[in-house]
Design an enzyme around this catalytic site. Sequence first.
Site, PDB file in Angstrom:
ATOM      1  N   HIS A 169      -8.771   2.010   1.479  1.00 39.55           N
ATOM      2  CA  HIS A 169      -9.229   1.988   0.097  1.00 39.55           C
ATOM      3  C   HIS A 169      -8.942   0.614  -0.506  1.00 39.55           C
ATOM      4  CE1 HIS A 169      -4.923   2.780  -0.431  1.00 39.55           C
ATOM      5  NE2 HIS A 169      -5.029   2.364  -1.697  1.00 39.55           N
ATOM      6  N   GLU A 187      11.471 -18.913  -4.092  1.00 36.79           N
ATOM      7  CA  GLU A 187      10.101 -18.617  -4.531  1.00 36.79           C
ATOM      8  C   GLU A 187      10.102 -18.007  -5.934  1.00 36.79           C
ATOM      9  OE1 GLU A 187       9.900 -18.652  -0.039  1.00 36.79           O
ATOM     10  OE2 GLU A 187      11.301 -17.928  -1.558  1.00 36.79           O
ATOM     11  N   ALA A 210       0.840  -1.200   0.000  1.00 38.28           N
ATOM     12  CA  ALA A 210       0.000   0.000   0.000  1.00 38.28           C
ATOM     13  C   ALA A 210       0.872   1.245   0.000  1.00 38.28           C
ATOM     14  CB  ALA A 210      -0.917  -0.002   1.212  1.00 38.28           C
ATOM     15  N   SER A 211       0.477   2.254  -0.769  1.00 39.74           N
ATOM     16  CA  SER A 211       1.215   3.517  -0.798  1.00 39.74           C
ATOM     17  C   SER A 211       0.520   4.591   0.032  1.00 39.74           C
ATOM     18  CB  SER A 211       1.402   3.996  -2.241  1.00 39.74           C
ATOM     19  OG  SER A 211       0.156   4.127  -2.893  1.00 39.74           O
ATOM     20  N   GLN A 267      -8.678  -1.318  -4.636  1.00 39.86           N
ATOM     21  CA  GLN A 267      -8.472  -1.017  -6.051  1.00 39.86           C
ATOM     22  C   GLN A 267      -9.150  -2.073  -6.914  1.00 39.86           C
ATOM     23  OE1 GLN A 267      -4.459   0.487  -7.249  1.00 39.86           O
ATOM     24  NE2 GLN A 267      -3.878  -0.083  -5.160  1.00 39.86           N
TER      25      GLN A 267
END
Length: 356
Positions: free
Chosen positions: A167, A309, A161-162, A169
């Site tokens: 919120h 991974e 998250a920025s 998206q």
Amino acid sequence: MPELRKDPVIDRWVIIADNRGERPRDFEIAPRRSTGRLCPFCEGNERETPNEVQSVRDPGSSPNGPGWKIRVVPNKFPAVCDGDLGKPPAYDDALCHAEPAHGVHEVIIESPRHVSSLTQLTKDEVVLVLQTYRRRFEILESHPGLSSVMLFKNMGAEAGASLEHIHSQLIALPMIPSLQAAELQGAKAHFDASGRCVFCRMLLSESVSPRGVLGSERFTAFCPFASRFGYETWILPNRHVSHFQRITDDEIVDLADVLRKVLKAVETAVLPPAYNLVFHTAPLGDPPLEYYHWHVEILPAFAKAAGFEWGGGFHINPVYPEQAAQELRQTLEKTPESKDESIRQTEANSERLPMP
């Protein structure tokens, strides 16, 4: 305009969007501090976002101003753009193929208050959020050229998250992403071989297994048998339905309750709280699918992917899902409103699950 580029070895698309690097970041800066920096998602700062395409508002309030409960706006730094589907590819030869990244990228601002998690909203507020999700899917179904919609939430800086203001998206694409395509293919192969929906079978099994977390009349939460991440949790509707946008009003109310409780348990177990929440649903335009079952996946940022991974595609999970589920159940049992609905009572609920 961002570009969609196809890997020449693996059937996989990537999006090249250099404008994404310009996104604001505010995890170190609270809203309205003396620095003068404002949170673009807080009420009163509507001018900092593109004009809303949908909102839930108080009567008499004006669009793109205060008085809202939920706002949906185009992403200011989109990964894809609503453009001309007929535009020729930028590259198209035997090795390289690239085309304009046509699609829709929206931000759903889920509260005018500067909070970070759905667990900080009331149940009624989460109901409004889920209703807004459903409406966006319904609208995008009629959008020309779109095949898939991915709805997701990045909670916490460790999960990508920025902005910390709550919120989600939504990204809609003209193709089906490779992971979603693999999930659909695997589900269909299982159905073709057994005549049964693999997700319905999981519901019947996991609702009474040590991996069960929480059960309600309409939803079941569990840590999947092959969890990729510590405390990974899935939430499935007990009713077989392939498309999220077909969720009923009663199911939305139930899901709001289950989602808040499960997320609170995950946030207690994973410190600092950080996870990705992703809605998995059937492609746009498809009829109801017998072999697919929409669901929510909660993927904690418990450990970062490393060389094995990335190189092999394998995940190494340091927490057994049975242990994770037990810890999540114990957390839920300490919450009075959750105790009576713990998974230990879901054996009775399992009788109401649809036979696959």
